[in-house]
Design a protein around this motif. Structure first.
Motif, PDB file in Angstrom:
ATOM      1  N   LYS A 255      70.506  76.935  14.624  1.00  0.00           N
ATOM      2  CA  LYS A 255      69.909  75.641  14.936  1.00  0.00           C
ATOM      3  C   LYS A 255      71.030  74.731  15.420  1.00  0.00           C
ATOM      4  O   LYS A 255      71.941  74.416  14.655  1.00  0.00           O
ATOM      5  N   VAL A 256      70.973  74.340  16.693  1.00  0.00           N
ATOM      6  CA  VAL A 256      72.091  73.594  17.262  1.00  0.00           C
ATOM      7  C   VAL A 256      71.643  72.243  17.805  1.00  0.00           C
ATOM      8  O   VAL A 256      70.456  71.989  18.046  1.00  0.00           O
ATOM      9  N   LEU A 257      72.623  71.425  17.987  1.00  0.00           N
ATOM     10  CA  LEU A 257      72.505  70.138  18.658  1.00  0.00           C
ATOM     11  C   LEU A 257      73.458  70.185  19.841  1.00  0.00           C
ATOM     12  O   LEU A 257      74.594  70.658  19.705  1.00  0.00           O
ATOM     13  N   MET A 258      73.013  69.716  21.006  1.00  0.00           N
ATOM     14  CA  MET A 258      73.855  69.743  22.210  1.00  0.00           C
ATOM     15  C   MET A 258      73.997  68.341  22.782  1.00  0.00           C
ATOM     16  O   MET A 258      73.042  67.563  22.806  1.00  0.00           O
ATOM     17  N   GLN A 259      75.209  68.052  23.243  1.00  0.00           N
ATOM     18  CA  GLN A 259      75.454  66.761  23.889  1.00  0.00           C
ATOM     19  C   GLN A 259      76.560  66.901  24.927  1.00  0.00           C
ATOM     20  O   GLN A 259      77.535  67.638  24.716  1.00  0.00           O
ATOM     21  N   ALA A 260      76.386  66.194  26.039  1.00  0.00           N
ATOM     22  CA  ALA A 260      77.422  66.077  27.066  1.00  0.00           C
ATOM     23  C   ALA A 260      77.785  64.602  27.167  1.00  0.00           C
ATOM     24  O   ALA A 260      77.297  63.890  28.046  1.00  0.00           O
TER      25      ALA A 260
END
Length: 715
Positions: free
Chosen positions: A356-361
């Motif tokens: 279960k991941v969270l992604m941000q740029a």
């Protein structure tokens, strides 16, 4: 006043946008324009969680709590998208920053425009059902960073919720647009707090953050009861006055990471002005926080420190606001590298394990994949040019900074600049391709320190940096600066940690993205187009003119078996305002509209706006060179943030080189506040009469420079 430095580099990012002028305010009152009953947005948490069971709706700003901005709809595909045409348009009231994401539910579309004006529309025809203007004071733009934008509403159990630019959170009746309640979210009215982000509603609580870090505020996130507007909790993102008790355990944790005696009086920053996501299984709310106040960490926190929780991703409990974990993308941030950019939740497979991941740029140029249960960093790779750090140390999770990028004591040319490698424009994730579609940009900036800066009051910028202007009367040098601005759409593989494909544009500040099960990615562009690409390989499949820059994120929905695509089109925000003439390659004016497309649509847009005409005769300059130089410095410090550095305006706020004689005659009165109702703030609190005259003489000189240049080109 010292003569301002002229720099050939992507420099005026440092101006970004503090005050502004605009066209006359819309005349509609705060009461709805019409009170025709429409279906009532019967949305709750269970319905949002089950959003995939009704893919024809768009229930929240990211469609689902995971904020993927992916639609399972696939009647519009890579095979038939070439037949897409305009179905209807709706003109928004104010031609300024248009950044909203429409909500479509129960047969109604809800959209927002500048000054937080809300409209309810028939999503099939575009007919207006009702309109609500919260009557934000039209000179409130001086209290914000990047124009009077609003990124959308939230809906819940028959109500529509909007954060007004002046800091109010307002609940409306979804059927009629009548105001049900409003609350003031502002902590301190002696500070420049705003709201530009869309609310999120979780378990009956309306979650909202505020903006204002550039102008000296303290960041926080607040939760209000969706029924009556009562505040339930408030989570501060940076500590306050250390002489007072810390509000909670998180602030006790953060306090030792701040140094010196002035940081709290400067506000601290860390505002949560946009990104949020929610995992209902883990019952965690994720919030991105912003830059410090001041930017310059040597001024903000002399003695160093990570300055928690600036530029961080926070996990909190939505029932109580209790801190659970954080990850700081840029410890001790000194470059305006906010982590308020779009947050996406997904379940990704790494080898044989699904996580279960969270992604941000975020702005800083690194793409982060984080375990959203624990906050553990999984990967951090550069998705765009970034010379401020060589890499992120995976053992510590910290960036390895480049000493040459530290501008605490001397100027430094840094990539990315304050515009970021990715700004607020939302990215999207397609679980079928496994790719994230990012509006990436290259925007270098020269940072110049000002160690003596202190908080000087509401409505003023506080960055610990010196204002910088673009080259005057040097077309070649200006073109060189423009050429440094490069915009791209990139498809990023978060598992393989690499770019898969890209499309490049004429400049930065291109729009948010939407991906669909029809193997499509939709995006608007800075140069006035709306485009569809093949999601797998990036091939351009369709485009249509929008007649204005498109920044907002598109949405798609289905009614009566027909799929539609909608985007709010309109130019504005940091780039075309503060950077003025650098946005010239986009070659668009601001025309704020909602555009909706369907297969077989045949409607044509009206021709775009014409360029302003310079007056045939300009007033004569009467000031000496010293006064002109003073006027230039004052102009760039107080006016250039909206009207463009060195009067090189963008295409949103009036270009002062085109003033009529009538406006010249009443110039002092306008600066004093005569046009407040039209969106032009007054500056009598900061500019003396002799200062105003110096600015006026400088503007007259620049108008004559332009006239001479146009005359030479005509020969």
């Amino acid at each position: 006043m010292k003569k301002q430095r002229i720099v050939v580099a992507m420099l005026s990012c440092l101006l970004v946008i503090a005050a502004g002028c605009n066209k006359p305010a819309p005349t509609n009152a705060s009461a709805p324009a019409a009170a025709k009953a429409v279906p009532g947005a019967t949305v709750d948490g269970a319905r949002i969680i089950a959003a995939d069971s009704e893919p024809g709706s768009w229930l929240s700003t990211g469609r689902t709590y995971s904020e993927q901005r992916f639609s399972p709809l696939k009647k519009i595909t890579a095979e038939n998208v070439s037949k897409l045409g305009l179905a209807w348009t709706y003109k928004l009231d104010v031609d300024r920053a248009t950044e909203g994401t429409p909500i479509i539910v129960d047969g109604t579309m809800y959209v927002t425009g500048a000054y937080s004006i809300v409209s309810a529309l028939d999503p099939v025809t575009g007919k207006e059902l009702w309109k609500f203007d919260p009557q934000v004071p039209r000179d409130k733009d001086r209290d914000g960073c990047c124009d009077v934008a609003n990124r959308g509403v939230a809906v819940w159990k028959g109500k529509v919720y909007v954060g007004a630019y002046d800091g109010r959170l307002i609940a409306l009746d979804a059927a009629t647009g009548a105001k049900v309640w409003d609350v003031d979210t502002v902590l301190d009215h002696n500070r420049s707090y705003t709201i530009t982000g869309a609310p999120r509603i979780i378990k009956g609580k309306v979650i909202i953050g505020n903006g204002g870090a550039e102008l000296g505020v303290r960041g926080y996130v607040s939760a209000y009861d969706a029924v009556d507007g009562k505040m339930i909790w408030r989570f501060f993102t940076v500590p306050g006055d250390p002489a007072k008790p810390a509000e909670d355990a998180a602030m006790k944790l953060a306090l030792p990471t701040w140094k010196g005696k002035e940081w709290w009086s400067n506000g601290g920053g860390g505002t949560a002005w946009d990104s949020m996501a929610y995992d209902p299984d883990l019952d965690l709310l994720y919030v991105g926080t912003g830059n410090g106040s001041m930017w310059n960490r040597a001024v903000r926190s002399p003695g160093g420190g990570d300055n928690l929780f600036l530029s961080s991703i926070m996990a909190v409990r939505p029932d109580t606001g209790e801190y659970v974990w954080h990850y700081q993308t840029t410890p001790g941030d000194t470059w305006d590298y906010t982590a308020t950019q779009h947050i996406i939740l997904a379940d990704l497979k790494f080898g044989d394990k699904v996580r279960k991941v969270l992604m941000q740029a975020p702005k800083n140029g690194f793409f982060y994949v984080i375990d959203r249960t624990t906050g553990e960093l999984i990967s951090a790779e550069k998705y765009g040019p970034a010379n401020w750090a060589s890499h992120v140390d995976m053992k510590t999770g910290r960036p390895v900074e480049n000493p040459a990028a530290d501008w605490a004591k001397k100027p430094a040319l840094v990539s990315p600049g304050p515009l970021g490698a990715h700004n607020w424009q939302p990215m999207s994730f397609n679980p079928e391709t496994g790719l994230v579609y990012i509006p990436m940009q290259e925007a270098i900036a020269l940072y110049v320190p000002d160690q003596k800066q202190k908080f000087t009051g509401k409505g003023n910028w506080h960055m610990g940096s010196a204002p910088i202007a673009l080259p005057e009367n040097d077309a070649k040098a200006l073109q060189g600066v423009m050429d440094m601005q490069k915009g791209h759409l990139i498809a990023w593989d978060p598992v393989a940690k690499k770019e898969v494909w890209r499309q490049s544009y004429v400049t930065v500040w291109n729009g948010g993205t939407l991906s669909t099960a029809g193997n499509l990615v939709f995006q608007g562009t800075a140069d006035g187009r709306f485009v569809a690409y093949d999601a797998k390989n990036g091939k351009k499949l369709w485009e249509t003119p929008a007649n204005t820059g498109v920044m907002a994120g598109p949405v798609t929905f289905e009614i009566n078996g027909e799929q539609y695509v909608t985007v709010e089109a309109g130019w504005g925000g940091a780039f075309p305002l503060a950077l003025g003439g650098l946005s010239e390659p986009a070659k668009v004016k601001s025309e704020a509209r909602v555009l909706t497309y369907k297969i077989g649509g045949t409607l044509k847009l009206a021709p775009p706006k014409n360029e302003p005409k310079i007056q045939p005769k300009q007033p004569t300059v009467t000031a000496d060179a010293a006064t002109i130089n003073k006027g230039r410095d004052l102009y760039n410090g107080h006016c250039g943030m909206c009207h463009g550095p060195n009067t090189l305006a963008g295409s949103v706020i009036p270009d002062l080189r085109y003033l009529t004689q009538e406006k010249h005659d009443i110039f002092a009165g306008i600066v004093a506040g005569a046009y407040r109702a039209k969106g032009m703030p007054g500056f009598s609190d900061t500019l003396k009469p002799e200062d105003v005259e110096a600015v006026h003489q400088y503007i007259i000189k620049r108008a004559n420079d332009l006239q001479a240049d146009l005359s030479a080109k005509a020969k």
